[in-house]
Design a protein around this motif. Structure first.
Motif, short mmCIF file in Angstrom:
data_model
loop_
_atom_site.label_atom_id
_atom_site.label_comp_id
_atom_site.label_asym_id
_atom_site.label_seq_id
_atom_site.Cartn_x
_atom_site.Cartn_y
_atom_site.Cartn_z
N ILE A 54 0.84 -1.20 0.00
CA ILE A 54 0.00 0.00 0.00
C ILE A 54 0.87 1.25 0.00
O ILE A 54 2.03 1.23 0.41
N ALA A 55 0.27 2.32 -0.47
CA ALA A 55 0.89 3.64 -0.41
C ALA A 55 -0.18 4.61 0.05
O ALA A 55 -1.33 4.54 -0.40
N PHE A 56 0.19 5.51 0.95
CA PHE A 56 -0.72 6.57 1.38
C PHE A 56 -0.20 7.90 0.85
O PHE A 56 0.99 8.21 1.00
N LEU A 57 -1.10 8.67 0.25
CA LEU A 57 -0.80 10.00 -0.24
C LEU A 57 -1.74 10.99 0.43
O LEU A 57 -2.95 10.77 0.46
N ALA A 58 -1.18 12.08 0.94
CA ALA A 58 -1.97 13.06 1.68
C ALA A 58 -2.71 13.99 0.71
O ALA A 58 -2.17 14.41 -0.31
N VAL A 59 -3.96 14.29 1.09
CA VAL A 59 -4.76 15.28 0.38
C VAL A 59 -5.67 15.94 1.42
O VAL A 59 -6.62 15.34 1.90
N GLY A 60 -5.33 17.17 1.83
CA GLY A 60 -6.07 17.84 2.89
C GLY A 60 -6.01 17.04 4.18
O GLY A 60 -4.94 16.56 4.57
N GLU A 61 -7.15 16.88 4.85
CA GLU A 61 -7.22 16.09 6.09
C GLU A 61 -7.32 14.59 5.82
O GLU A 61 -7.29 13.80 6.75
N SER A 62 -7.44 14.21 4.58
CA SER A 62 -7.66 12.81 4.22
C SER A 62 -6.48 12.29 3.40
O SER A 62 -5.49 12.98 3.20
N LYS A 63 -6.64 11.06 2.92
CA LYS A 63 -5.58 10.41 2.15
C LYS A 63 -6.19 9.62 1.00
O LYS A 63 -7.37 9.26 1.03
N VAL A 64 -5.35 9.35 0.03
CA VAL A 64 -5.65 8.37 -1.00
C VAL A 64 -4.74 7.18 -0.70
O VAL A 64 -3.53 7.35 -0.47
N GLU A 65 -5.33 5.99 -0.63
CA GLU A 65 -4.55 4.77 -0.42
C GLU A 65 -4.52 3.99 -1.72
O GLU A 65 -5.57 3.69 -2.30
N LEU A 66 -3.33 3.69 -2.20
CA LEU A 66 -3.17 2.83 -3.36
C LEU A 66 -2.90 1.42 -2.84
O LEU A 66 -2.06 1.24 -1.94
N VAL A 67 -3.62 0.44 -3.37
CA VAL A 67 -3.51 -0.94 -2.89
C VAL A 67 -3.14 -1.83 -4.07
O VAL A 67 -3.88 -1.91 -5.05
N GLU A 68 -2.00 -2.49 -3.95
CA GLU A 68 -1.51 -3.40 -4.99
C GLU A 68 -1.45 -4.81 -4.40
O GLU A 68 -0.75 -5.02 -3.40
N PRO A 69 -2.16 -5.78 -4.98
CA PRO A 69 -2.06 -7.14 -4.46
C PRO A 69 -0.67 -7.72 -4.70
O PRO A 69 -0.05 -7.45 -5.74
N THR A 70 -0.17 -8.50 -3.74
CA THR A 70 1.12 -9.15 -3.90
C THR A 70 0.98 -10.67 -4.02
O THR A 70 1.97 -11.38 -4.11
N ASP A 71 -0.26 -11.14 -4.03
CA ASP A 71 -0.54 -12.58 -4.13
C ASP A 71 -1.82 -12.72 -4.96
O ASP A 71 -2.84 -12.11 -4.64
N ASP A 72 -1.75 -13.52 -6.00
CA ASP A 72 -2.88 -13.67 -6.92
C ASP A 72 -4.06 -14.44 -6.34
O ASP A 72 -5.11 -14.52 -6.99
N THR A 73 -3.93 -15.00 -5.14
CA THR A 73 -5.01 -15.81 -4.58
C THR A 73 -5.91 -15.03 -3.62
O THR A 73 -6.87 -15.59 -3.10
N THR A 74 -5.64 -13.76 -3.39
CA THR A 74 -6.38 -12.99 -2.40
C THR A 74 -7.64 -12.35 -2.98
O THR A 74 -7.79 -12.23 -4.20
N GLY A 75 -8.50 -11.90 -2.09
CA GLY A 75 -9.70 -11.19 -2.51
C GLY A 75 -9.37 -9.91 -3.25
O GLY A 75 -10.06 -9.55 -4.22
#
Length: 156
Positions: A54-75
């Motif tokens: 994951i990566a968190f990027l700040a925007v005002g009081e909130s964030k954008v979270e980028l989520v990259e799967p590292t295993d092809d078997t996960t939800g």
């Protein structure tokens, strides 16, 4: 569940903590979110228990979270394969996560997590999309709340 039956605790949501986006590659996605749009990159980390990066990027009081799967078997990987990149969930901050979950459960909301668990930035729990008009909702406890010490978070 009709809005009139929602527990009062749900009305005490503090803020949008973050909006999570599923991406194939965090490095590629940073080209847009950080480099083109100018959001400040706070952190990139692997969450081994969830098999994501994951990566968190700040925007005002909130964030954008980028989520990259590292295993092809996960939800998360199955979500990416079936729906492609894009919106995954919204996360709201609450003062007392365990109390909020109990009130939501008593109110009849379908939960994925019935108690707080460790998240990247504090205690978290998820509400099932079936209960939220198709939207996956994450709740995170505000820094220093009662679940922080119980789950081994320190210092905030």
């Amino acid at each position: 569940m009709s809005p009139s039956r929602l527990p009062a605790e749900l009305g005490r949501i503090g803020k949008v903590h973050h909006v999570a986006l599923i991406v194939r590659s965090i490095e590629d996605a940073l080209g847009l979110w950080r480099d083109m749009l100018g959001l400040e990159l706070e952190t990139v980390m692997d969450i081994e228990s969830d098999k994501v990066r994951i990566a968190f990027l700040a925007v005002g009081e909130s964030k954008v979270e980028l989520v990259e799967p590292t295993d092809d078997t996960t939800g998360v990987a199955r979500f990416l394969a079936s729906k492609g990149e894009g919106f995954h969930h919204v996360c709201f901050e609450v003062a007392n996560l365990a109390e909020t979950l109990l009130n939501l459960e008593i109110g009849g909301l379908e939960l994925i997590d019935t108690s707080p668990r460790r998240g990247a930035e504090g205690p978290v729990a998820f509400i099932h999309p079936r209960a939220c008009h198709g939207v996956l909702v994450e709740l995170i406890e505000a820094p220093g709340g009662p679940a922080w010490a119980a789950l081994g978070f320190g210092g905030l």
